[in-house]
Scaffold this motif. Structure first.
Motif, short mmCIF file in Angstrom:
data_model
loop_
_atom_site.label_atom_id
_atom_site.label_comp_id
_atom_site.label_asym_id
_atom_site.label_seq_id
_atom_site.Cartn_x
_atom_site.Cartn_y
_atom_site.Cartn_z
N UNK A 115 -7.93 -10.06 -4.35
CA UNK A 115 -7.55 -9.19 -5.47
C UNK A 115 -6.36 -8.30 -5.10
N UNK A 162 3.36 -6.82 -7.55
CA UNK A 162 4.21 -5.64 -7.36
C UNK A 162 5.51 -6.00 -6.67
N UNK A 163 5.56 -7.19 -6.07
CA UNK A 163 6.76 -7.60 -5.36
C UNK A 163 6.78 -7.14 -3.91
N UNK A 168 14.74 -8.00 -8.83
CA UNK A 168 14.45 -7.56 -7.47
C UNK A 168 15.10 -6.23 -7.15
N UNK A 178 17.00 -2.45 -8.42
CA UNK A 178 16.89 -1.43 -9.45
C UNK A 178 15.44 -1.01 -9.66
N UNK A 179 15.24 -0.08 -10.61
CA UNK A 179 13.91 0.42 -10.90
C UNK A 179 13.06 -0.72 -11.45
N UNK A 180 11.98 -1.02 -10.79
CA UNK A 180 11.16 -2.15 -11.21
C UNK A 180 10.27 -1.77 -12.39
N UNK A 225 5.12 -1.21 -11.49
CA UNK A 225 4.88 -0.22 -10.44
C UNK A 225 3.44 -0.31 -9.94
N UNK A 226 3.27 0.04 -8.66
CA UNK A 226 1.99 -0.10 -7.99
C UNK A 226 1.52 1.26 -7.51
N UNK A 244 -1.06 3.21 -4.95
CA UNK A 244 -1.92 2.98 -3.78
C UNK A 244 -3.24 3.73 -3.92
N UNK A 245 -4.23 3.23 -3.16
CA UNK A 245 -5.54 3.90 -3.15
C UNK A 245 -5.46 5.27 -2.46
N UNK A 256 1.16 7.41 0.47
CA UNK A 256 2.18 6.96 -0.48
C UNK A 256 3.22 8.02 -0.77
N UNK A 274 4.80 10.14 -11.01
CA UNK A 274 6.08 9.65 -10.54
C UNK A 274 6.29 8.18 -10.90
N UNK A 275 5.19 7.45 -11.09
CA UNK A 275 5.32 6.03 -11.41
C UNK A 275 5.46 5.78 -12.92
#
Lengths: 213, 312, 279
Positions: free
Chosen positions: A53, A61-62, A80, A82-84, A87-88, A90-91, A96, A147-148
């Motif tokens: 998973x 997320x790349x 690939x 620039x701003x993607x 977004x991911x 983290x736990x 992060x 922020x994401x």
């Protein structure tokens, strides 16, 4: 049938024929996996531990390149540079954020979040002058989410995003995310909490262990 | 009156550390913590991560660092737990199920560590072999596990091994520190089922966790811990069946209410407005009055087992 | 009970905790003050004062030409400090650039940096020093370049390892997905973490640089024999040791060792300042 779908224009994030394993000696985590998340949709990823998973989320997320297959966004390859749009989160928010940055720098790394967003996540102004070690996990995670959630973010991958948080902060973050989802944000949700998944997700995608070599 | 296995009364922990030439600073992660546990029960102490609740385990086991000053009373089977008593009981009567495999020695095999745990638990050397075999069959671990090193274990196996080390011999009190963190749903259920089985066999089990929703199905009692204070102890069954309204303290009400299985209510996020006096929840409480800001309330018992710490 | 007040904390610079650092700094300042205020007339030859043993007037004695050894040593150490500072700074900057470049510009850059480090470390130090100094034509410039160009590999290795670790830090990975450039990541995310390492590395390079400068001059590949450099003083003293003039070698040597040690102490103090938790 699948051919007809893949021909038609599809908006949102899609992974096509994804295959991955960590080593040649190890079994495939998945082979030829198709996944798509439409705008405004929340997909829950379920499955036993070791089913891949988190790996799938990191591929979407790349962060990791799949061994084969491709990532599409609105029917074009996922950019690939620039701003993607994907977004991911983290736990562990402590890892992060840059420990030598202040809250203000962290929150505004990609864009200046609106007052409205900061209010929605109840981020108080004086946190912005503090360093990460002066903030709690719940406070940091709220900043990481803020922020994401940029104007160009179209899809958010939440891998156990609230597993380390108290129920109150968890509820607050998910309220914000559901609010954004209703405005068209796609969500991929991984959580150990069944009740949370049923409250948040529109549909579930079960991942099975792929044990053949 | 029934005899409690573990009683903690008004436990307070202060840490002192040197700062500069003659300066000292103190931290009080635990201000006032009380709980009671009977044999055969599971009690969960719930508080947000990093709030200092894991220190409770260290206190009961007598492994607090040297710069820590302890106040209050800890009783085990009616006896006050002195330093010496803690030392002799830890590893035999009282055991810790640690959070992760990082608590195991990375340089020795699982078999070796199980053997050490058995010896520490007072199992006679002649019986160690059978004890280990019993433990690994109990937790469905293959024989080959004994030859593995801690880093070779998967998440699920690690949980079983950690539980196995803690259940060698005949423990009476088990303290599980965050038994659910980092596990997926099946493993959480499995891990808690092991604890349930142990409780059914007569052990007292103290779970220390931040994940209230994971333990609601398993714990008999839940003690809510916030900024150093234990604010309410309640019977889990009552809350699960009758809803969060049966709770008395506004913080525990909010906490239960915000669970996805209940209302998923998001009215009151955590906030770092910490203050040394008064109720830690005062700044976010709707019914807050001057009294709440002045000093923290004392415990008032609802019944023998349940209590609440609120001025109103 | 009087000692403890709850919830109080004292922050800021603690003189006691950094006493070693402060003493070392005072020592170096004293040396510089000596250089500024000592009467330079003692540098001239005075044939009436040949080979005098240490006394109050000449604490380090005089040499075979009647020159005051304390003044010569202090002047020599100043030359060493100058050369050392320049060489160590250049060296540390090379290390920082290569270390960060290796982590940021992908696999090939990293391979190139690792290869360079391996080459630099496999060459015998002193031979490399002599070669470079000789090729550049000796003198102050030669020594400086030789020391600067031969001392970066070990610090590069440290900084590269640190930068590689940062490269996979979640916040750097996220920064990339925010569309941030390599330059932004290098200057905003990497540098703040590398600066302490860099400064400590720089300070710890210092003693090496000074010692190697002295060694080069001692062997005759470095500074002009007429400049009062510590290496030259030590080389000269060799001829007079057998005649019983022990102070010519022992005292300048002792002061050199102490100066070098002080930099070591300062390096350790700065390290303590940046990473207090690693006691």
């Amino acid at each position: 049938m699948s051919a007809a779908i893949s021909k038609s224009l599809e908006s949102g994030l899609a992974g096509r024929q994804l295959s991955f394993r960590y080593d040649r000696k190890l079994p495939w985590l998945f082979r030829g996996l198709d996944i798509s998340i439409a705008p405004g949709e929340a997909v829950g990823l379920t499955g036993p531990s070791g089913a891949g998973k988190s790996t799938l989320a990191q591929i979407l997320a790349g962060f990791i390149k799949p061994l084969s297959g491709s990532l599409m966004f609105n029917d074009k390859p996922l950019p690939q540079k620039g701003f993607s749009p994907v977004q991911y989160i983290y736990q562990h928010p402590q890892l992060a954020v840059n420990p030598r940055w202040t809250g203000g720098q962290i929150v505004a790394e990609a864009f200046q979040p609106s007052e409205e967003l900061l209010d929605m996540l109840e981020i108080s102004a004086d946190w912005l002058n503090r360093y990460p070690h002066e903030l709690s996990g719940g406070e940091l995670q709220r900043m990481a989410v803020a922020r994401a959630l940029g104007p160009e973010t179209k899809c958010l991958l939440a891998d156990e995003l609230s597993a380390m948080l108290d129920p109150l902060t968890q509820a607050l973050i998910w309220r914000t995310l559901i609010n954004y989802k209703n405005k068209g944000l796609s969500l991929l949700v991984i959580s150990h909490d069944r009740h949370l998944m049923t409250k948040v997700c529109d549909r579930m995608l079960p991942l099975k262990r792929f044990d053949q070599p | 009156m029934a005899e409690y296995l573990l009683e903690v009364e008004h436990l307070a922990l202060n840490f002192y550390r040197h700062k500069g030439f003659a300066g000292q600073e103190s931290l009080s992660p635990v201000v006032d913590l009380s709980l009671k546990l009977m044999a055969g029960e599971i009690l969960a102490v719930v508080g947000s991560s990093g709030s200092g609740k894991s220190l409770l385990a260290s206190a009961v086991l007598g492994i607090l660092p040297g710069n820590c000053r302890e106040q209050g009373l800890i009783k085990y089977r009616g006896q006050v737990l002195t330093k010496i008593l803690r030392q002799s009981l830890r590893g035999s009567d009282i055991r810790l199920i640690p959070q992760s495999v990082s608590y195991l020695n990375p340089l020795y095999t699982i078999g070796w560590q199980l053997k050490q745990a058995a010896l520490a638990a007072g199992v006679t050397p002649a019986l160690v072999r059978t004890e280990i075999t019993e433990a690994i069959t109990r937790y469905e671990l293959p024989e080959s596990t004994l030859k593995l090193f801690p880093h070779q274990l998967s998440g699920g196996m690690a949980r079983r091994v950690l539980t196995a080390t803690a259940t060698m011999g005949s423990p009476r009190l088990l303290i599980a520190d965050e038994p659910t963190t980092g596990l997926d749903e099946d493993l959480i259920t499995e891990s808690l089922k092991f604890l349930k089985t142990l409780a059914d066999d007569g052990c007292g089990i103290l779970i220390i966790t931040h994940d209230l929703s994971a333990v609601t199905d398993f714990a008999d009692y839940v003690t809510v811990f916030i900024d150093g204070l234990s604010v309410e102890t309640c019977q889990t069954e009552t809350v699960v069946q009758q809803g969060w309204t049966t709770l008395k303290h506004p913080y525990s009400r909010a906490l239960w209410r915000s669970l996805p299985v209940m209302d998923f209510w998001d009215g009151l996020p955590e906030n770092s407005g910490r203050h040394s006096h008064g109720c830690p929840f005062a700044s976010r409480c709707e019914g807050c009055q001057d009294l709440c800001l002045a000093h923290h309330p004392n415990i008032s018992n609802t019944n023998e087992r349940e209590y609440v710490r609120c001025h109103f | 009970m009087t000692c403890c007040r709850t919830g109080e904390s004292r922050t800021g610079f603690s003189f006691y905790y950094f006493r070693h650092l402060i003493l070392a700094l005072l020592f170096l300042l004293g040396l510089i003050a000596l250089r500024l205020f000592l009467d330079s007339s003692g540098l001239g030859t005075n044939l009436t004062l040949m080979e005098e043993a240490p006394s109050w007037r000449h604490p380090f004695g005089t040499d075979s030409l009647g020159r005051d050894m304390l003044i010569r040593t202090v002047y020599g150490l100043m030359v060493s400090l100058k050369v050392g500072l320049m060489a160590a700074t250049i060296s540390a900057l090379i290390a920082l650039t290569l270390g960060v470049a290796g982590a940021i510009f992908g696999r090939w850059a990293d391979l190139a940096v690792t290869w360079l480090v391996d080459v630099g470390m496999s060459l015998p130090h002193l031979v490399l020093l002599i070669l470079i100094s000789f090729a550049v034509g000796g003198g102050e410039k030669g020594v400086m370049l030789a020391v600067a160009l031969s001392h970066w590999p070990s610090l590069t290795r440290v900084l590269r390892a640190e930068a590689l670790q940062l490269k996979s830090a979640p916040y750097v990975v996220i920064s990339k997905k925010f569309g941030r450039s390599s330059w932004y990541i290098a200057t905003r995310h990497f540098l703040p973490h590398l600066v302490p390492q860099f400064l400590i590395g720089l300070l710890l390079l210092f003693p090496h640089a000074i010692l190697h400068e002295a060694a080069l001059s001692f062997l005759g590949f470095g500074l002009n024999p007429h400049t009062p450099a510590v290496g030259i003083l030590l080389a000269e003293s060799l001829q007079h040791l057998s005649t019983g003039c022990w102070w010519l070698g022992v005292l300048p040597g002792l002061l050199l060792v102490m100066t070098v040690k002080m930099f070591d102490v300062i390096g350790a103090g700065v390290k303590k300042y940046f990473t207090p938790y690693k006691d």
